[in-house]
Write an enzyme that holds these catalytic residues in place. Structure first.
Site, PDB file in Angstrom:
ATOM      1  N   ASP A  62      -2.441 -13.024   4.586  1.00 49.33           N
ATOM      2  CA  ASP A  62      -3.718 -12.306   4.599  1.00 49.33           C
ATOM      3  C   ASP A  62      -4.124 -12.053   6.053  1.00 49.33           C
ATOM      4  OD1 ASP A  62      -6.101 -12.031   2.241  1.00 49.33           O
ATOM      5  OD2 ASP A  62      -6.712 -11.773   4.340  1.00 49.33           O
ATOM      6  N   GLU A  86     -10.630   8.701  11.372  1.00 51.69           N
ATOM      7  CA  GLU A  86     -12.028   8.298  11.147  1.00 51.69           C
ATOM      8  C   GLU A  86     -12.691   7.876  12.459  1.00 51.69           C
ATOM      9  OE1 GLU A  86     -14.349   7.768   8.366  1.00 51.69           O
ATOM     10  OE2 GLU A  86     -13.072   9.396   7.706  1.00 51.69           O
ATOM     11  N   THR A 103      -6.786   5.604  13.088  1.00 50.20           N
ATOM     12  CA  THR A 103      -7.220   6.602  12.105  1.00 50.20           C
ATOM     13  C   THR A 103      -8.078   7.714  12.705  1.00 50.20           C
ATOM     14  OG1 THR A 103      -8.755   6.887  10.245  1.00 50.20           O
ATOM     15  CG2 THR A 103      -9.044   4.901  11.538  1.00 50.20           C
ATOM     16  N   TYR A 159     -15.876   0.725   8.412  1.00 52.35           N
ATOM     17  CA  TYR A 159     -14.408   0.825   8.484  1.00 52.35           C
ATOM     18  C   TYR A 159     -13.983   1.387   9.840  1.00 52.35           C
ATOM     19  CZ  TYR A 159      -9.831   3.072   7.759  1.00 52.35           C
ATOM     20  OH  TYR A 159      -8.533   3.500   7.900  1.00 52.35           O
ATOM     21  N   GLY A 218       0.818  -1.211   0.000  1.00 55.09           N
ATOM     22  CA  GLY A 218       0.000   0.000   0.000  1.00 55.09           C
ATOM     23  C   GLY A 218       0.851   1.260   0.000  1.00 55.09           C
ATOM     24  N   LYS A 229     -11.930  -0.300  12.972  1.00 54.51           N
ATOM     25  CA  LYS A 229     -10.689   0.313  13.460  1.00 54.51           C
ATOM     26  C   LYS A 229     -10.793   0.689  14.950  1.00 54.51           C
ATOM     27  CE  LYS A 229      -7.724   0.687   9.900  1.00 54.51           C
ATOM     28  NZ  LYS A 229      -6.290   0.381   9.920  1.00 54.51           N
TER      29      LYS A 229
HETATM   30  P1  NAP Z   1      -3.693   1.366   1.265  1.00 49.77           P
HETATM   31  O1  NAP Z   1      -2.840   2.085   0.266  1.00 49.77           O
HETATM   32  O2  NAP Z   1      -5.109   1.081   0.933  1.00 49.77           O
HETATM   33  O3  NAP Z   1      -2.940  -0.016   1.591  1.00 49.77           O
HETATM   34  C1  NAP Z   1      -3.575  -1.035   2.315  1.00 49.77           C
HETATM   35  C2  NAP Z   1      -2.680  -2.257   2.296  1.00 49.77           C
HETATM   36  O4  NAP Z   1      -3.338  -3.314   3.001  1.00 49.77           O
HETATM   37  C3  NAP Z   1      -2.381  -2.803   0.882  1.00 49.77           C
HETATM   38  O5  NAP Z   1      -1.078  -3.305   0.881  1.00 49.77           O
HETATM   39  C4  NAP Z   1      -3.380  -3.936   0.755  1.00 49.77           C
HETATM   40  O6  NAP Z   1      -2.998  -4.927  -0.153  1.00 49.77           O
HETATM   41  C5  NAP Z   1      -3.332  -4.483   2.164  1.00 49.77           C
HETATM   42  N1  NAP Z   1      -4.480  -5.322   2.514  1.00 49.77           N
HETATM   43  C6  NAP Z   1      -5.790  -5.036   2.424  1.00 49.77           C
HETATM   44  N2  NAP Z   1      -6.527  -6.062   2.869  1.00 49.77           N
HETATM   45  C7  NAP Z   1      -5.651  -7.020   3.256  1.00 49.77           C
HETATM   46  C8  NAP Z   1      -5.797  -8.333   3.789  1.00 49.77           C
HETATM   47  N3  NAP Z   1      -7.006  -8.873   4.024  1.00 49.77           N
HETATM   48  N4  NAP Z   1      -4.675  -9.033   4.077  1.00 49.77           N
HETATM   49  C9  NAP Z   1      -3.459  -8.519   3.825  1.00 49.77           C
HETATM   50  N5  NAP Z   1      -3.255  -7.302   3.316  1.00 49.77           N
HETATM   51  C10 NAP Z   1      -4.346  -6.563   3.036  1.00 49.77           C
HETATM   52  O7  NAP Z   1      -3.686   2.128   2.663  1.00 49.77           O
HETATM   53  P2  NAP Z   1      -2.663   3.233   3.222  1.00 49.77           P
HETATM   54  O8  NAP Z   1      -3.165   4.576   2.829  1.00 49.77           O
HETATM   55  O9  NAP Z   1      -1.291   2.826   2.919  1.00 49.77           O
HETATM   56  O10 NAP Z   1      -2.943   3.112   4.794  1.00 49.77           O
HETATM   57  C11 NAP Z   1      -2.212   2.201   5.592  1.00 49.77           C
HETATM   58  C12 NAP Z   1      -2.998   1.909   6.858  1.00 49.77           C
HETATM   59  O11 NAP Z   1      -3.230   3.116   7.572  1.00 49.77           O
HETATM   60  C13 NAP Z   1      -4.363   1.294   6.642  1.00 49.77           C
HETATM   61  O12 NAP Z   1      -4.603   0.409   7.714  1.00 49.77           O
HETATM   62  C14 NAP Z   1      -5.320   2.465   6.724  1.00 49.77           C
HETATM   63  O13 NAP Z   1      -6.591   2.034   7.146  1.00 49.77           O
HETATM   64  C15 NAP Z   1      -4.625   3.302   7.771  1.00 49.77           C
HETATM   65  N6  NAP Z   1      -4.816   4.757   7.685  1.00 49.77           N
HETATM   66  C16 NAP Z   1      -4.616   5.398   6.505  1.00 49.77           C
HETATM   67  C17 NAP Z   1      -4.731   6.781   6.468  1.00 49.77           C
HETATM   68  C18 NAP Z   1      -4.504   7.550   5.199  1.00 49.77           C
HETATM   69  O14 NAP Z   1      -4.949   8.697   5.115  1.00 49.77           O
HETATM   70  N7  NAP Z   1      -3.812   6.999   4.231  1.00 49.77           N
HETATM   71  C19 NAP Z   1      -5.064   7.486   7.634  1.00 49.77           C
HETATM   72  C20 NAP Z   1      -5.239   6.784   8.811  1.00 49.77           C
HETATM   73  C21 NAP Z   1      -5.099   5.417   8.841  1.00 49.77           C
HETATM   74  P3  NAP Z   1      -3.270  -4.764  -1.749  1.00 49.77           P
HETATM   75  O15 NAP Z   1      -2.189  -3.840  -2.244  1.00 49.77           O
HETATM   76  O16 NAP Z   1      -3.168  -6.139  -2.247  1.00 49.77           O
HETATM   77  O17 NAP Z   1      -4.638  -4.159  -1.883  1.00 49.77           O
HETATM   78  O1  G4F Z   2     -10.367  10.474   0.286  1.00 49.92           O
HETATM   79  P1  G4F Z   2     -11.480   9.837   1.012  1.00 49.92           P
HETATM   80  O2  G4F Z   2     -12.097   8.626   0.413  1.00 49.92           O
HETATM   81  O3  G4F Z   2     -10.915   9.542   2.465  1.00 49.92           O
HETATM   82  P2  G4F Z   2     -11.593   9.291   3.902  1.00 49.92           P
HETATM   83  O4  G4F Z   2     -12.967   8.787   3.765  1.00 49.92           O
HETATM   84  O5  G4F Z   2     -11.410  10.532   4.696  1.00 49.92           O
HETATM   85  O6  G4F Z   2     -10.685   8.115   4.465  1.00 49.92           O
HETATM   86  C1  G4F Z   2      -9.270   8.139   4.331  1.00 49.92           C
HETATM   87  O7  G4F Z   2      -8.700   8.785   5.442  1.00 49.92           O
HETATM   88  C2  G4F Z   2      -8.914   8.113   6.704  1.00 49.92           C
HETATM   89  C3  G4F Z   2      -8.250   8.978   7.785  1.00 49.92           C
HETATM   90  O8  G4F Z   2      -9.148   9.941   8.234  1.00 49.92           O
HETATM   91  C4  G4F Z   2      -8.309   6.725   6.629  1.00 49.92           C
HETATM   92  F1  G4F Z   2      -8.476   6.083   7.822  1.00 49.92           F
HETATM   93  C5  G4F Z   2      -8.970   5.939   5.519  1.00 49.92           C
HETATM   94  O9  G4F Z   2      -8.338   4.663   5.417  1.00 49.92           O
HETATM   95  C6  G4F Z   2      -8.779   6.699   4.203  1.00 49.92           C
HETATM   96  O10 G4F Z   2      -7.413   6.695   3.895  1.00 49.92           O
HETATM   97  O11 G4F Z   2     -12.656  10.884   1.275  1.00 49.92           O
HETATM   98  C7  G4F Z   2     -12.414  12.127   1.877  1.00 49.92           C
HETATM   99  C8  G4F Z   2     -13.676  12.988   1.791  1.00 49.92           C
HETATM  100  C9  G4F Z   2     -14.943  12.306   2.286  1.00 49.92           C
HETATM  101  O12 G4F Z   2     -15.676  13.235   3.041  1.00 49.92           O
HETATM  102  C10 G4F Z   2     -15.725  11.979   1.018  1.00 49.92           C
HETATM  103  O13 G4F Z   2     -17.136  11.953   1.165  1.00 49.92           O
HETATM  104  O14 G4F Z   2     -13.911  13.294   0.410  1.00 49.92           O
HETATM  105  C11 G4F Z   2     -15.283  13.148   0.141  1.00 49.92           C
HETATM  106  N1  G4F Z   2     -15.463  12.914  -1.292  1.00 49.92           N
HETATM  107  C12 G4F Z   2     -16.133  13.744  -2.140  1.00 49.92           C
HETATM  108  N2  G4F Z   2     -16.152  13.231  -3.369  1.00 49.92           N
HETATM  109  C13 G4F Z   2     -15.032  11.857  -1.995  1.00 49.92           C
HETATM  110  C14 G4F Z   2     -15.471  12.056  -3.308  1.00 49.92           C
HETATM  111  N3  G4F Z   2     -14.313  10.772  -1.624  1.00 49.92           N
HETATM  112  C15 G4F Z   2     -14.008   9.862  -2.594  1.00 49.92           C
HETATM  113  N4  G4F Z   2     -13.253   8.778  -2.251  1.00 49.92           N
HETATM  114  N5  G4F Z   2     -14.437   9.996  -3.893  1.00 49.92           N
HETATM  115  C16 G4F Z   2     -15.180  11.078  -4.310  1.00 49.92           C
HETATM  116  O15 G4F Z   2     -15.550  11.210  -5.456  1.00 49.92           O
END
Ligand code: NAP
Ligand code: G4F
Length: 384
Positions: A65, A136, A134, A158, A13, A162
């Site tokens: 997994d 969230e 997160t 989700y 990821g 979490k």
């Molecule tokens: P991401 O790009 O969606 O990556 C998720 C990773 O988890 C990918 O490697 C995916 O594999 C793997 N995965 C999903 N389901 C799995 C399963 N059942 N078994 C094993 N691996 C699995 O997410 P990210 O943005 O890097 O975020 C990393 C972590 O931080 C996540 O837990 C997310 O919920 C959390 N988080 C993210 C944010 C953010 O803004 N990015 C903020 C707060 C928390 P594939 O590549 O095969 O899909």
């Molecule tokens: O980019 P988003 O899908 O991210 P969201 O829902 O905030 O979640 C991400 O951040 C979390 C941390 O706070 C992580 F835990 C989670 O794994 C993920 O990385 O959406 C952001 C906002 C939402 O309010 C959504 O309703 O953007 C709004 N939005 C508006 N139009 C959209 C769209 N989101 C998406 N994905 N696609 C749209 O077209």
């Protein structure tokens, strides 16, 4: 001295890729868990890949997994990691409404599987655990800005999954004295961000619109606000959390919040395109008002200018309610005081720098002939 060993779940990821690179540079041996897929799913880490026949490898991948306890336990037993970064998750909030049971299993119980494996393998004194919590969790926010003591109110399958992971991490820390910590990370983005998250959807779409490859992009809720940082900064916080003598939970954020609408405007303006919005709710639309010819020519290319100038006044952003979520998180903004004072962490990218990094990456990507020939632009799933 033997090298430190880290195990990263979710290594393929966005965060897994940046963290792997960061830890390898620090001298770690990094083990990563990747899922079996019918297509290659290692694009983000291919540059770190080493042939298994090489004697001294610092990047080793294992199939696994989060829903398979035996597999996770075996890998942890084999690897004997000093640090586990549990980043794997079904991380898309909107998709979690469609796959709630799977999300609970992977994102909730998956964390328990890791913690329990470490305990059963008698690794509690050796292995430190980082849990990817997160913002969230704050959902229907009870306080602005949100900090470590702000009560949680999750608003999606989700976030509820979490929430379990957050508390089971705290519980294993308190019950068994494990070095297990939560990073409560606010949204963090980058050129490696998944294409269906809002920032990347926007930076890809504005690049394609500027190049004349796409007419319009349809979005969901334009008024929600997010505290966006750069993933490159945020993975450093993960590392710092595990270097502390005592485990603890930390908010990682920038302290600035912005609407989706303003992020769209910022992204267009990186290419010299001014966009304004009119109308409300489902009838809201964004249209081109002006072009800065110097910026456009320099970044998009002179050959596209004439055609694009004809588009002034055209609508390039629409709203499709299919992207609305059954329950929305309206505003997130984090107070990172604890991380600044205890970890010595602070963000180095502001939103303008982040947006610039993403748009510049995507405009180059979309220009690549091979990319277009291969039909590289995948139509995003209607509901994401
Ligand atoms: P991401 O790009 O969606 O990556 C998720 C990773 O988890 C990918 O490697 C995916 O594999 C793997 N995965 C999903 N389901 C799995 C399963 N059942 N078994 C094993 N691996 C699995 O997410 P990210 O943005 O890097 O975020 C990393 C972590 O931080 C996540 O837990 C997310 O919920 C959390 N988080 C993210 C944010 C953010 O803004 N990015 C903020 C707060 C928390 P594939 O590549 O095969 O899909
Ligand atoms: O980019 P988003 O899908 O991210 P969201 O829902 O905030 O979640 C991400 O951040 C979390 C941390 O706070 C992580 F835990 C989670 O794994 C993920 O990385 O959406 C952001 C906002 C939402 O309010 C959504 O309703 O953007 C709004 N939005 C508006 N139009 C959209 C769209 N989101 C998406 N994905 N696609 C749209 O077209």
């Amino acid at each position: 001295m033997s090298k430190k060993v880290a195990l990263i779940t979710g290594v393929t990821g966005q965060d897994g890729a940046y963290l792997s690179e960061y830890l390898i540079k620090k001298g770690y041996v990094v083990h990563g868990i990747k899922r079996r897929s019918s297509l290659f799913n290692t694009d983000r880490i291919d540059h770190l890949y080493q042939d298994p026949h090489e004697e001294t490898r610092n990047m080793i991948l294992h199939y696994g997994d989060m829903t398979d306890s035996m597999n996770l336990t075996r890998i942890i037993g084999d690897v004997q990691p000093d640090e586990i970064y549990n980043l794997a998750a079904m991380s898309h909030v909107k998709v979690s409404f469609d796959t709630p049971e799977y999300t609970a299993n992977a994102d909730g119980i998956g964390t328990l599987r890791i913690l329990e494996a470490v305990r059963l393998l008698n690794l509690t004194n050796k292995t430190r655990i980082y849990q990817a919590s997160t913002s969230e969790l704050y959902g229907l926010v009870q306080e602005i800005p949100q900090k470590e003591t702000t009560p949680f109110y999750p608003r999606s399958p989700y976030a509820v999954a979490k929430l379990y992971s957050y508390w089971i991490t705290v519980n294993y820390r308190e019950a068994y004295g494990m070095h297990a910590s939560n990073g409560i990370l606010f949204n963090h983005e980058s050129p490696l961000r998944g294409e269906t998250f809002v920032t990347r959807k926007v930076t890809r779409a504005v690049s394609r619109i500027a190049l004349g490859l796409q007419k319009k992009v349809y979005m969901g809720n334009l008024s929600s606000k997010r505290d966006w940082g750069h993933a490159k900064d945020y993975i450093k916080a993960m590392y710092l959390i595990l270097q502390q003598d005592t485990p603890d939970d930390y908010v990682i954020s920038t302290g600035v919040t912005t609407t989706i609408r303003d992020f769209i405007k910022m992204s267009f303006s990186e290419l010299g395109i001014d966009v304004m919005f009119r109308g409300v709710d489902e009838k809201e639309e964004g249209y081109i008002t002006n072009i800065n010819e110097n910026i456009f020519t320099k970044i998009v290319g002179e050959e596209h200018l004439l055609n694009f100038k004809k588009r002034i006044g055209e609508v390039v952003v629409g709203v499709d309610p299919a992207y609305f979520r059954p329950t929305e998180v309206d505003i997130l903004i984090g107070d990172n005081t604890k991380a600044r004072t205890k970890l010595g962490w602070e963000p180095t990218y502001d939103l303008k720098a982040l947006c610039h990094d993403m748009v510049m990456h995507d405009i180059e990507l979309m220009k690549k002939e091979e990319f277009l020939k291969n039909g590289g632009y995948r139509i995003l799933n209607y509901f994401e």
